[in-house]
Design a protein around this motif. Structure first.
Motif, mmCIF file in Angstrom:
data_model
loop_
_atom_site.group_PDB
_atom_site.id
_atom_site.type_symbol
_atom_site.label_atom_id
_atom_site.label_comp_id
_atom_site.label_asym_id
_atom_site.label_seq_id
_atom_site.Cartn_x
_atom_site.Cartn_y
_atom_site.Cartn_z
ATOM 1 N N LEU A 125 0.828 -1.203 0.000
ATOM 2 C CA LEU A 125 0.000 0.000 0.000
ATOM 3 C C LEU A 125 0.866 1.259 0.000
ATOM 4 C CD1 LEU A 125 -2.756 -1.021 2.572
ATOM 5 C CD2 LEU A 125 -2.895 -1.066 0.078
ATOM 6 N N ASN A 126 0.288 2.331 -0.548
ATOM 7 C CA ASN A 126 0.923 3.650 -0.605
ATOM 8 C C ASN A 126 2.231 3.633 -1.399
ATOM 9 O OD1 ASN A 126 0.443 6.357 0.124
ATOM 10 N ND2 ASN A 126 2.011 6.286 1.707
ATOM 11 N N PRO A 145 -6.254 5.825 -3.071
ATOM 12 C CA PRO A 145 -5.387 6.294 -1.994
ATOM 13 C C PRO A 145 -5.146 7.797 -2.081
ATOM 14 C CG PRO A 145 -4.090 5.177 -3.662
ATOM 15 C CD PRO A 145 -5.527 5.017 -4.061
ATOM 16 N N PHE A 146 -4.774 8.392 -0.970
ATOM 17 C CA PHE A 146 -4.437 9.807 -0.929
ATOM 18 C C PHE A 146 -3.247 10.069 -1.840
ATOM 19 C CE2 PHE A 146 -1.931 13.276 1.028
ATOM 20 C CZ PHE A 146 -2.860 14.305 0.910
ATOM 21 N N ALA A 155 -6.931 -4.320 0.554
ATOM 22 C CA ALA A 155 -6.660 -3.282 -0.451
ATOM 23 C C ALA A 155 -6.988 -1.877 0.039
ATOM 24 C CB ALA A 155 -7.472 -3.581 -1.717
ATOM 25 N N MET A 156 -7.501 -1.748 1.246
ATOM 26 C CA MET A 156 -8.010 -0.483 1.750
ATOM 27 C C MET A 156 -6.883 0.498 2.089
ATOM 28 S SD MET A 156 -10.589 1.375 2.542
ATOM 29 C CE MET A 156 -11.738 0.077 2.105
ATOM 30 N N PRO A 157 -6.860 1.685 1.492
ATOM 31 C CA PRO A 157 -5.881 2.716 1.878
ATOM 32 C C PRO A 157 -6.054 3.100 3.342
ATOM 33 C CG PRO A 157 -6.913 3.252 -0.227
ATOM 34 C CD PRO A 157 -7.692 2.111 0.359
ATOM 35 N N TYR A 201 -9.442 3.167 5.908
ATOM 36 C CA TYR A 201 -9.524 2.124 6.932
ATOM 37 C C TYR A 201 -9.599 2.759 8.327
ATOM 38 C CZ TYR A 201 -8.978 -2.870 8.088
ATOM 39 O OH TYR A 201 -9.196 -4.172 8.484
ATOM 40 N N MET A 202 -8.783 3.778 8.546
ATOM 41 C CA MET A 202 -8.804 4.462 9.833
ATOM 42 C C MET A 202 -10.168 5.090 10.099
ATOM 43 S SD MET A 202 -8.512 7.798 11.221
ATOM 44 C CE MET A 202 -7.669 8.749 9.968
ATOM 45 N N SER A 203 -10.756 5.710 9.069
ATOM 46 C CA SER A 203 -12.061 6.338 9.218
ATOM 47 C C SER A 203 -13.140 5.299 9.512
ATOM 48 C CB SER A 203 -12.416 7.105 7.945
ATOM 49 O OG SER A 203 -13.667 7.736 8.069
#
Length: 423
Positions: free
Chosen positions: A275-276, A362-363, A391-393, A397-399
């Protein structure tokens, strides 16, 4: 009877024990013979068993443990910038969901735990209510051990991850190109490194933290400190006292296997999708001179990395062994490939303009093109949820976890759609 046993054991007689029995015509001799055979068999059995144990242990074919292994569920991960830490954060979030653990999440509308300010316990949502009862902490923060211990249990396991400062600085340059004054004023990374003090001004040090010794800063230390041997040794010793394990991003799969063994987790707990990460066309090539300049410009990070790179491999040799490590890394990669075939349409990351579901976008930052994933269609609900998690950015995921843990709080405003709104 005694002479017969010695003859049998030491081989002093030219006749075998059975012949001696007949010669002595002693009716108890056969009983003694049987006893001798039994003793010899047992002696050989224990001898062979002991040798087998030694062989297994010396070749590290099987882990030998004297006590049952229980998964550690109180874990603090110091998320260092540009060190594959977003992938580790995803692993931590998934583990927290699996065991229904409480995560120390940023309060209110914060996305980090107060970063770049030095961490304070009140940066955690509902710390005043929950107190020292959080299980997982893994969002960005600037480490402050006394305040972190107010949030995490006494038996918490602390770990972090480092990366070679050479590719790290190039990655930081691209990712923070538009927000860091030292990067923004230079044409490219090689120009910046040719004369960093031309662009890096002490007056802007708060805005330039990503431009020099970022790992040192994230551990809570002064990234502009003098390269003093005594000072560096004191910091390294303090980090070793505060953290049980330091992983190395340049050997990410090996790091995940070491983490799995150390925390007594399952293979699926540490399997991951990267990720990222960014597209290769946004990677700038460093000249040989620039690589050497990074070692000098980021000398605190360089010495931090060298020290813990050595301790990382020493830890592997002492606990797993290279032979078993290779086998488990192969298992991890096979499992990753299997899950990518199940979950992903392209079985690899795609550029921002090719991500079909914007909830998986993703951001995007600076000059980087941060990759994301497209999921396969027609997955059953359970498989879909598991694939979404992998696959979650990190911001999404945090939100999501924030909404689950604090349903009465206002949701974090990310500015793009979220998955699982009806989860």
């Amino acid at each position: 009877m005694q002479s017969l046993w010695f003859a049998f054991r030491e081989g002093l007689s030219d006749k075998n024990p059975l012949q001696l029995c007949f010669l002595s015509r002693h009716i108890k001799c056969l009983i003694i013979f049987n006893l001798c055979l039994g003793l010899l068999f047992l002696s050989g059995f224990f001898h062979i068993k002991n040798k087998t144990y030694i062989i297994l242990k010396s070749h590290e074919e099987l882990p030998v443990t004297s006590t049952p292994c229980h998964a550690k569920t109180n874990v603090m991960f110091l998320k260092i910038h540009k060190t594959a830490s977003s992938t580790v954060l995803n692993i931590m979030f998934r583990f927290a969901e699996r065991y229904n653990l409480t995560v120390a999440l940023p309060a209110d509308q914060l996305f980090h735990l107060g970063y770049p300010k030095t961490f304070k316990a009140h940066f955690v949502e509902e710390f005043e209510v929950i107190g020292q009862n959080y299980n997982i902490m893994c969002n960005h923060l600037r480490f402050n051990p006394s305040e972190v211990r107010k949030v995490m249990a006494a038996n918490t396991f602390y770990f972090s991850i480092l990366r070679n400062p050479i590719p790290l600085l190039e990655s930081s340059y691209i990712y923070y190109k538009n927000s860091v004054p030292a990067f923004r004023l230079s044409k490219d990374v090689n120009e910046y490194l040719a004369s960093p003090l031309k662009y890096y001004h002490q007056a802007d040090y708060k805005q330039n933290i990503y431009a020099r010794n970022i790992m040192w800063f994230d551990f809570g230390y002064d990234n502009n400190a003098e390269d003093d041997k005594k000072y560096i040794q004191a910091v390294l010793k303090e980090i070793e006292q505060n953290f049980h394990l330091i992983l190395i991003a340049d050997y990410f799969d090996e790091s995940m296997i070491l983490l799995k063994h150390t925390l007594c987790w399952d293979l699926d707990d540490v399997v991951y999708f990267k990720l990222n990460s960014r597209s290769q066309d946004t990677v700038q090539t460093l000249t040989p001179e620039s690589k050497e300049r990074i070692k000098a410009w980021c000398s605190l990070d360089w010495k931090l990395y060298l020290h813990f790179n050595q301790s990382f491999w020493r830890r592997i040799e002492e606990t797993i062994g290279l032979k078993l490590l290779e086998k488990e890394v192969n298992r991890l990669r096979m499992r990753q490939k299997e899950l990518m075939e199940i979950c992903l349409l392209e079985q690899e990351g795609v550029g921002r303009n090719h991500i079909k579901n914007k909830a998986l976008q993703p951001f995007q930052s600076g000059a980087a093109n941060i990759l994301g994933y497209n999921l396969n269609q027609n997955l059953d609900n359970r498989t879909l949820r598991n694939c979404q998690r992998m696959a979650m950015p990190e911001l999404q995921y945090m939100s999501y976890l924030y909404a689950v843990q604090h349903p009465h709080k206002k949701r974090k405003q990310l500015g793009f759609p979220l998955l699982w709104t009806s989860f």
